[in-house]
Design an enzyme around this catalytic site. Structure first.
Site, PDB file in Angstrom:
ATOM      1  N   ASP A 119       0.841  -1.194   0.000  1.00 55.43           N
ATOM      2  CA  ASP A 119       0.000   0.000   0.000  1.00 55.43           C
ATOM      3  C   ASP A 119       0.882   1.253   0.000  1.00 55.43           C
ATOM      4  O   ASP A 119       1.825   1.332  -0.781  1.00 55.43           O
ATOM      5  CB  ASP A 119      -0.953  -0.046   1.202  1.00 55.43           C
ATOM      6  CG  ASP A 119      -2.099   0.959   1.088  1.00 55.43           C
ATOM      7  OD1 ASP A 119      -3.063   0.654   0.365  1.00 55.43           O
ATOM      8  OD2 ASP A 119      -2.019   2.042   1.695  1.00 55.43           O
ATOM      9  N   TYR A 169      -2.536  10.978   0.933  1.00 59.05           N
ATOM     10  CA  TYR A 169      -3.222  10.958  -0.351  1.00 59.05           C
ATOM     11  C   TYR A 169      -3.135  12.314  -1.038  1.00 59.05           C
ATOM     12  O   TYR A 169      -2.952  12.382  -2.266  1.00 59.05           O
ATOM     13  CB  TYR A 169      -4.684  10.534  -0.144  1.00 59.05           C
ATOM     14  CG  TYR A 169      -4.820   9.064   0.139  1.00 59.05           C
ATOM     15  CD1 TYR A 169      -5.189   8.172  -0.866  1.00 59.05           C
ATOM     16  CD2 TYR A 169      -4.546   8.549   1.403  1.00 59.05           C
ATOM     17  CE1 TYR A 169      -5.296   6.815  -0.616  1.00 59.05           C
ATOM     18  CE2 TYR A 169      -4.642   7.197   1.666  1.00 59.05           C
ATOM     19  CZ  TYR A 169      -5.014   6.334   0.652  1.00 59.05           C
ATOM     20  OH  TYR A 169      -5.105   4.991   0.905  1.00 59.05           O
ATOM     21  N   HIS A 220      -4.638  -7.887   0.488  1.00 60.56           N
ATOM     22  CA  HIS A 220      -3.950  -6.600   0.603  1.00 60.56           C
ATOM     23  C   HIS A 220      -3.206  -6.450   1.922  1.00 60.56           C
ATOM     24  O   HIS A 220      -2.179  -5.787   1.988  1.00 60.56           O
ATOM     25  CB  HIS A 220      -4.978  -5.480   0.449  1.00 60.56           C
ATOM     26  CG  HIS A 220      -4.392  -4.120   0.298  1.00 60.56           C
ATOM     27  ND1 HIS A 220      -3.638  -3.746  -0.794  1.00 60.56           N
ATOM     28  CD2 HIS A 220      -4.436  -3.027   1.103  1.00 60.56           C
ATOM     29  CE1 HIS A 220      -3.263  -2.487  -0.669  1.00 60.56           C
ATOM     30  NE2 HIS A 220      -3.723  -2.028   0.471  1.00 60.56           N
TER      31      HIS A 220
END
Length: 389
Positions: free
Chosen positions: A186, A313, A365
């Site tokens: 990630d 982000y 994930h």
């Protein structure tokens, strides 16, 4: 919690988690006053978190989950706070047991935390005690990303994956590690890639269990055109972003708005994070479960870092993973079957010296939580031939 007040600015300081009783009482009171939104019948997971799953999760959080049990267990990990420039970083530092442990920095992602690495730390630091070869041991360092958990939020703009790589390089230097390996998934994959790109002389190798779909390798004059497989991947990732990427778009463009509600409502926070853990893991109930999920959600709640976690982000959009030249340190990939779509090997090889690419038999994930033994063995195998160098 006032994390800053516990730091001596001139050295690394030991750290223990100690959530005040009043914060636990406040959470209990809020959980008793939860007001859930109505929804349509039989929506399932198609429009977000499944209502029945959320009700069960909140009922368990209120009636059965015991934060103090998890706090005590996490405090068995050797935790520290370090001052690096203007930033304070929380991290776990587990020295290795073996003839010549290799320093390794493991980086978590969103919506995870350092807790993701809890199960894999002992397998890497002391493989001899878990059926492995002591020669494969690592000095394991697990930092909390800036603005996550007990790493306070940056004071201004600019601290994304690119800048975090420099923080990690300095942290490893403070610990006395001149050369080290990097591993992550990630957002942790992006940090690991930037470590290799920015500090190639210090990074022995990079091992990833996720390759960001936003990766842009060198594609200038002289580079081969995209293959049919690579073009198909870009269509597939675009379709995935259209269907599943709403969270990332809002976190990267208007993070302050959802942060207000998520920081104020434990039900909202549980829905926002719980949906991703359920959707991105292969067999949630068997490999992660409610206790681990709620321990992770509770870290976000008690530290009030859901809003600051979105910062990565925003910064990722400002400084995307666009590489102008091939990254020098060797790369290994562990591709878990339930992972978010990742680029094909040929595309990754445009930017990296890929030494190992393994299709894993199970997992998703959150590989370090779901399949810690498989991930640990794959990390050991990748770094094994790189140790002598």
């Amino acid at each position: 919690m006032n994390i800053e007040s516990r730091i001596d600015p001139f050295r690394i300081a030991p750290f223990r988690i100690a959530i005040p009783d009043k914060d636990l009482v406040d959470l209990d009171e809020r959980l008793l006053r939860v007001r859930l939104a109505s929804g349509i019948d039989d929506a399932g997971w198609s429009e977000g978190i499944e209502p029945g799953f959320l009700r069960d999760l909140l009922e368990y959080w209120a009636a059965e989950f015991d934060w103090r049990v998890h706090e005590e267990r996490l405090n068995a990990l050797p935790q520290f706070l370090a001052r690096i420039g203007e930033q304070t970083i929380h991290f776990v530092h587990q020295p290795g047991t073996g003839p010549s442990p290799l320093p390794l920095v493991l980086t978590h992602g969103w919506p995870g935390s350092f807790l993701e690495m809890e199960r894999v730390i002992p397998l890497l630091a002391d493989p001899g005690a878990h059926g492995g070869d002591p020669a494969d041991s690592f000095h394991v360092v697990v930092p909390s990303l800036p603005g996550y958990g007990f790493s306070p939020a940056p004071r201004g703009k600019g601290t994304g994956a690119w800048a975090t790589a420099a923080l990690w390089a300095e942290l490893m230097a403070q610990l006395g590690y001149t050369r080290f390996g990097a591993q992550g998934g990630d957002l942790g994959a992006a940090v690991s890639i930037w470590l290799g790109q920015r500090f190639p002389e210090r990074v022995v190798g990079m091992h990833l269990n996720y390759v960001p779909g936003s990766l842009k390798p060198p594609m200038g004059e002289g580079e081969a055109p995209l293959t049919a497989e690579e073009q198909e991947f870009h269509k597939r990732i675009a379709a995935w972003v259209d269907k599943e990427g709403g969270y990332a778009h809002i976190q990267g463009t208007k993070p302050a708005t959802p942060a207000v509600g998520l920081n104020d409502s434990p039900a909202g926070l549980a829905a926002w994070i719980g949906e991703k853990f359920h959707a991105w893991s292969e067999h949630f109930d068997a490999t992660i479960g409610l206790d681990t999920l709620l321990a992770n959600i509770s870290l976000y709640w008690f530290t009030q870092t859901i809003g600051s976690s979105f910062r990565m982000y925003v910064e990722g959009r400002a400084k995307p993973l666009a590489l102008q030249e091939k990254v020098r340190p060797p790369l290994g990939i562990a591709h878990f079957p339930a992972e978010i779509p990742i680029p094909p090997r040929s595309f990754v090889e445009r930017a990296f010296d890929v030494r190992r690419w393994t299709t894993m038999p199970a997992g998703g994930h959150f590989a370090a939580l779901e399949q810690p033994e498989l991930l640990a063995e794959e990390i050991r195998a990748f770094f094994r031939p790189l140790r002598a160098g």
